[in-house]
Design an enzyme around this catalytic site. Structure first.
Site, PDB file in Angstrom:
ATOM      1  N   TYR A  56     -19.823 -25.236  18.556  1.00 54.93           N
ATOM      2  CA  TYR A  56     -18.661 -25.302  19.445  1.00 54.93           C
ATOM      3  C   TYR A  56     -18.871 -24.405  20.666  1.00 54.93           C
ATOM      4  CZ  TYR A  56     -16.561 -27.374  15.279  1.00 54.93           C
ATOM      5  OH  TYR A  56     -16.305 -28.171  14.183  1.00 54.93           O
ATOM      6  N   HIS A 119     -23.010 -28.692   8.749  1.00 55.75           N
ATOM      7  CA  HIS A 119     -22.214 -29.355   9.788  1.00 55.75           C
ATOM      8  C   HIS A 119     -22.710 -30.777  10.091  1.00 55.75           C
ATOM      9  CE1 HIS A 119     -20.147 -28.426  13.947  1.00 55.75           C
ATOM     10  NE2 HIS A 119     -19.661 -29.509  13.374  1.00 55.75           N
TER      11      HIS A 119
HETATM   12  P1  NAD Z   1      -7.382 -32.032  16.645  1.00 53.90           P
HETATM   13  O1  NAD Z   1      -6.967 -33.367  16.185  1.00 53.90           O
HETATM   14  O2  NAD Z   1      -6.940 -30.839  15.880  1.00 53.90           O
HETATM   15  O3  NAD Z   1      -6.950 -31.897  18.196  1.00 53.90           O
HETATM   16  C1  NAD Z   1      -7.185 -30.721  18.913  1.00 53.90           C
HETATM   17  C2  NAD Z   1      -6.717 -30.905  20.371  1.00 53.90           C
HETATM   18  O4  NAD Z   1      -5.292 -31.057  20.392  1.00 53.90           O
HETATM   19  C3  NAD Z   1      -7.025 -29.705  21.239  1.00 53.90           C
HETATM   20  O5  NAD Z   1      -7.281 -30.142  22.555  1.00 53.90           O
HETATM   21  C4  NAD Z   1      -5.740 -28.896  21.198  1.00 53.90           C
HETATM   22  O6  NAD Z   1      -5.623 -28.067  22.332  1.00 53.90           O
HETATM   23  C5  NAD Z   1      -4.700 -30.005  21.169  1.00 53.90           C
HETATM   24  N1  NAD Z   1      -3.440 -29.594  20.532  1.00 53.90           N
HETATM   25  C6  NAD Z   1      -3.282 -28.853  19.399  1.00 53.90           C
HETATM   26  N2  NAD Z   1      -1.994 -28.695  19.107  1.00 53.90           N
HETATM   27  C7  NAD Z   1      -1.281 -29.357  20.061  1.00 53.90           C
HETATM   28  C8  NAD Z   1       0.108 -29.567  20.293  1.00 53.90           C
HETATM   29  N3  NAD Z   1       1.025 -29.064  19.482  1.00 53.90           N
HETATM   30  N4  NAD Z   1       0.461 -30.307  21.366  1.00 53.90           N
HETATM   31  C9  NAD Z   1      -0.454 -30.830  22.188  1.00 53.90           C
HETATM   32  N5  NAD Z   1      -1.786 -30.676  22.025  1.00 53.90           N
HETATM   33  C10 NAD Z   1      -2.200 -29.949  20.963  1.00 53.90           C
HETATM   34  O7  NAD Z   1      -8.991 -32.056  16.723  1.00 53.90           O
HETATM   35  P2  NAD Z   1     -10.137 -30.993  16.455  1.00 53.90           P
HETATM   36  O8  NAD Z   1      -9.893 -29.732  17.206  1.00 53.90           O
HETATM   37  O9  NAD Z   1     -11.403 -31.713  16.671  1.00 53.90           O
HETATM   38  O10 NAD Z   1     -10.046 -30.696  14.898  1.00 53.90           O
HETATM   39  C11 NAD Z   1      -9.532 -29.486  14.379  1.00 53.90           C
HETATM   40  C12 NAD Z   1     -10.637 -28.531  13.932  1.00 53.90           C
HETATM   41  O11 NAD Z   1     -11.308 -29.070  12.790  1.00 53.90           O
HETATM   42  C13 NAD Z   1     -11.758 -28.269  14.945  1.00 53.90           C
HETATM   43  O12 NAD Z   1     -11.359 -27.320  15.911  1.00 53.90           O
HETATM   44  C14 NAD Z   1     -12.848 -27.800  14.034  1.00 53.90           C
HETATM   45  O13 NAD Z   1     -12.623 -26.442  13.652  1.00 53.90           O
HETATM   46  C15 NAD Z   1     -12.678 -28.700  12.808  1.00 53.90           C
HETATM   47  N6  NAD Z   1     -13.515 -29.927  12.872  1.00 53.90           N
HETATM   48  C16 NAD Z   1     -14.706 -29.926  12.188  1.00 53.90           C
HETATM   49  C17 NAD Z   1     -15.542 -31.036  12.251  1.00 53.90           C
HETATM   50  C18 NAD Z   1     -16.858 -31.036  11.501  1.00 53.90           C
HETATM   51  O14 NAD Z   1     -17.138 -30.102  10.780  1.00 53.90           O
HETATM   52  N7  NAD Z   1     -17.680 -32.047  11.645  1.00 53.90           N
HETATM   53  C19 NAD Z   1     -15.181 -32.147  13.023  1.00 53.90           C
HETATM   54  C20 NAD Z   1     -13.951 -32.134  13.680  1.00 53.90           C
HETATM   55  C21 NAD Z   1     -13.127 -31.012  13.586  1.00 53.90           C
END
Ligand code: NAD
Length: 310
Positions: A56, A119
């Protein structure tokens, strides 16, 4: 805040977890002060589970999270990853597992992580993950550098296969259980439940599709999915993100739902999901919108690891 055991790890995690990929500017530039205030607001409000990765922001998210957690390390369950280092750069070898964790510990300013996750394993060789990567992670656990071993990815059948064959404590799945896609329970949950492997569900907002801002340019979903998401947002109004998160919190087996957060206002807003309930009539209307694009995930990783190869 509510807390749930993470499988048999002995860790108790908040049902809403802090996804730290936005701290690496993955969804657009985040002011470092805003990011730090988001982390502190989350801890104050009882969020104890933080997920990050060297990938990230190509180490930026770990640097920022490490700085924000200074003096607060003992308050959180900290998860980071090994194996993915850039869009096309993967290394799941035992040697890199070890050096990667040492580097992460330095950036995160700690001497152990609670969950270490391989990952996006679908980009790796399946046998290597089972026979080399997971055992190398276990060796680090013996040394006290990590508390538990997990895998993550989008391709559910491979996650299930690896969880069945390698000794893992946790599985992190993303974009497979939310208002847009709901096939996590078809392919993965029953196996994990039977073995008491901890399940972490990420991306409840379908990586921003379910927010008023909409999908980032790099989002891999087809246009029809993004349009359906925009319609769901219109239907739910200003509360779309909260309702989308609420839907995920209702999953009976998932221990923590990871939502990416970039400022304190998002933390405050997302915590409202704890007090909401999802009106069933509204969910029926969401389902009607989503029906034509139901369960349309995308392919990632090596062709042999795809859920539905040609
Ligand atoms: P998400 O669906 O959580 O969306 C995040 C986005 O939505 C960001 O831009 C954030 O600023 C915005 N957001 C959050 N709360 C909000 C609100 N209340 N109103 C408006 N916008 C809002 O997607 P993500 O961040 O990809 O997934 C969450 C976490 O899961 C990641 O940060 C990561 O830590 C993990 N993840 C891991 C993998 C993997 O291991 N392969 C893949 C995807 C995500």
């Amino acid at each position: 805040m509510r807390y749930k055991p993470l499988g048999r790890t002995g860790l108790n995690v908040s049902v809403i977890g802090f996804g730290a990929s936005p701290l690496g500017n993955e969804f657009g530039v985040v002011d470092p002060g805003d990011g730090e205030r988001a982390v502190h607001a989350a801890i104050e409000r009882g969020i104890n589970f933080f997920d990050v990765a060297p990938y990230y922001g190509r180490t930026l998210a770990e640097e920022r999270l490490g700085a924000a957690l200074a003096g607060k390390r003992d308050k959180v369950v900290l998860a980071t990853k090994i194996g993915r280092y850039d869009v096309e750069a993967f290394d799941f070898s035992a040697k890199r597992v070890r050096s990667s964790v040492e580097e992460s510990l330095r950036r995160l300013r700690t001497d152990y992580v609670d969950v270490l996750t391989a990952h996006d394993i679908e980009f790796g060789d399946r046998e290597q993950i089972v026979e080399e990567t997971v055992p190398a992670m276990r060796a680090l656990q013996q040394e006290g550098k990590i508390r538990s071993v997990g895998v993550s990815g989008l391709q559910l059948k491979m996650l299930a296969d690896v969880a069945a064959r390698a000794e893992v404590d946790t599985v992190l799945s993303y974009c497979r259980h939310n208002l847009i896609i709901r096939d996590l329970d078809t392919w993965l949950t029953p196996l994990l439940q039977a073995r008491q492997i901890g399940l972490i569900n990420a991306s409840p907002l379908h990586m921003r599709v379910l927010t008023a801002t909409g999908a980032p340019a790099w989002h891999p979903a087809v246009e029809a999915v993004k349009q359906a998401g925009a319609e769901v947002v219109r239907l739910c109004g200003g509360d779309s993100a909260i309702l989308a998160l609420r839907f995920c919190l209702d999953h009976p087996y998932v221990s923590s739902t990871l939502v990416g957060m970039s400022n304190a206002a998002e933390v405050t807003s997302n915590l409202r999901a704890l007090e909401e309930c999802f009106p069933s009539a509204l969910l029926a209307d969401v389902d009607k919108i989503v029906e034509p694009v139901k369960n349309m995930a995308w392919r990632t990783g090596r062709p042999e690891n795809h859920d539905f190869p040609n």
